[in-house]
Design an enzyme around this catalytic site. Structure first.
Site, short mmCIF file in Angstrom:
data_model
loop_
_atom_site.label_atom_id
_atom_site.label_comp_id
_atom_site.label_asym_id
_atom_site.label_seq_id
_atom_site.Cartn_x
_atom_site.Cartn_y
_atom_site.Cartn_z
N SER A 101 0.83 -1.21 0.00
CA SER A 101 0.00 0.00 0.00
C SER A 101 0.87 1.26 0.00
O SER A 101 1.63 1.46 -0.95
CB SER A 101 -0.96 -0.07 1.20
OG SER A 101 -1.95 0.91 1.11
N ASP A 151 -10.32 -3.97 -5.30
CA ASP A 151 -9.69 -3.03 -4.37
C ASP A 151 -10.44 -1.69 -4.43
O ASP A 151 -10.44 -1.04 -5.48
CB ASP A 151 -8.21 -2.85 -4.77
CG ASP A 151 -7.40 -2.11 -3.71
OD1 ASP A 151 -7.99 -1.24 -3.03
OD2 ASP A 151 -6.21 -2.42 -3.55
N HIS A 182 -8.33 -4.50 -0.93
CA HIS A 182 -7.04 -3.88 -0.64
C HIS A 182 -6.19 -4.73 0.32
O HIS A 182 -5.01 -4.49 0.50
CB HIS A 182 -7.27 -2.48 -0.05
CG HIS A 182 -6.06 -1.59 -0.10
ND1 HIS A 182 -5.47 -1.21 -1.29
CD2 HIS A 182 -5.31 -1.02 0.88
CE1 HIS A 182 -4.42 -0.44 -1.04
NE2 HIS A 182 -4.30 -0.32 0.27
C1 MLT Z 1 -1.53 6.05 -0.09
O1 MLT Z 1 -1.93 7.08 0.40
O2 MLT Z 1 -0.34 5.78 -0.23
C2 MLT Z 1 -2.58 5.10 -0.54
O3 MLT Z 1 -3.83 5.69 -0.50
C3 MLT Z 1 -2.59 3.85 0.22
C4 MLT Z 1 -2.74 4.10 1.68
O4 MLT Z 1 -3.85 4.30 2.17
O5 MLT Z 1 -1.75 4.10 2.35
#
Ligand code: MLT
Length: 201
Positions: A101, A151, A182
């Site tokens: 992520s 996702d 996700h």
């Molecule tokens: C991010 O902000 O990098 C993406 O939305 C994934 C997350 O929630 O960390």
């Protein structure tokens, strides 16, 4: 940067662990063990604090990145990897990122900005870090992308765009899709392990 280093077999790539939002440098240690227990590990905690949650770069809201901060933090992380390779004596040219992520997003950003930052990357649930930029030549890089067809944060189209950007930069990309969202699924970890063994052992 706050981190953990674990010395492993010097013939294997060093795994650079990059956690998701709200995680820390301990989060992905079990995952690294599943992928390759004998590899050295550099596990880093993101320097950005979002209401008590650690991240690798700031965002304006969910899914919308603060581009200026992303560029600054990507450089900061790249330099931290340089310093760590010097301090701990691992091969700077043989690093495979393992990110989930937000951590996968900064790993992708390293590839988008620096030619030799990473030898490879296992990117679980990554987004396109930047648009309308020319990527460096990534013909030496190998990338595994794990994604969920459902996702809610990352439409399939965005994952395909990420794959295409990397392929256009001549990286060798392997995609693996699950029916999930996700969350990180066991099947993609198992597949990433097979990919790592086929390419780096
Ligand atoms: C991010 O902000 O990098 C993406 O939305 C994934 C997350 O929630 O960390």
């Amino acid at each position: 940067m706050k981190h953990i280093f674990k010395q492993g077999n010097k013939d294997l790539p060093t795994l650079l662990l990059l956690h998701g939002t709200g995680g820390d440098e301990r989060d992905l240690l079990p995952l690294a063990d599943m992928i390759e227990p004998d590899a050295s590990v550099l596990s880093v905690k993101g320097n950005v604090d979002e209401n008590g949650m650690a991240r690798f770069f700031a965002r304006l809201r969910e899914g919308v990145f603060d581009e200026e901060d992303l560029i600054f933090r990507t450089k900061e992380l790249n330099e931290f990897i340089d310093e760590s390779a010097n301090n701990y004596g691992f091969d700077r040219q043989n690093i495979v990122a393992l990110g989930y992520s937000n951590g996968a997003n900064i790993a992708a950003s390293l590839m988008y900005h620096y030619k030799d930052a990473l030898k490879g990357g296992i990117l679980f649930h990554a987004m396109v870090p930047r648009r309308n930029v020319k990527l460096p030549d990534l013909s030496d890089a190998l990338v595994f992308i794990g994604a969920g067809k459902r996702d809610p944060l990352i439409p399939m189209q965005e994952t395909m765009e990420l794959v295409k950007n990397l392929q256009d930069a001549r990286a060798q990309v392997t995609e693996f899709w699950t029916e999930g969202g996700h969350e990180l699924r066991r099947e993609e970890v198992d597949e990433a392990k097979r990919w790592f063994e086929a390419n780096f052992k």
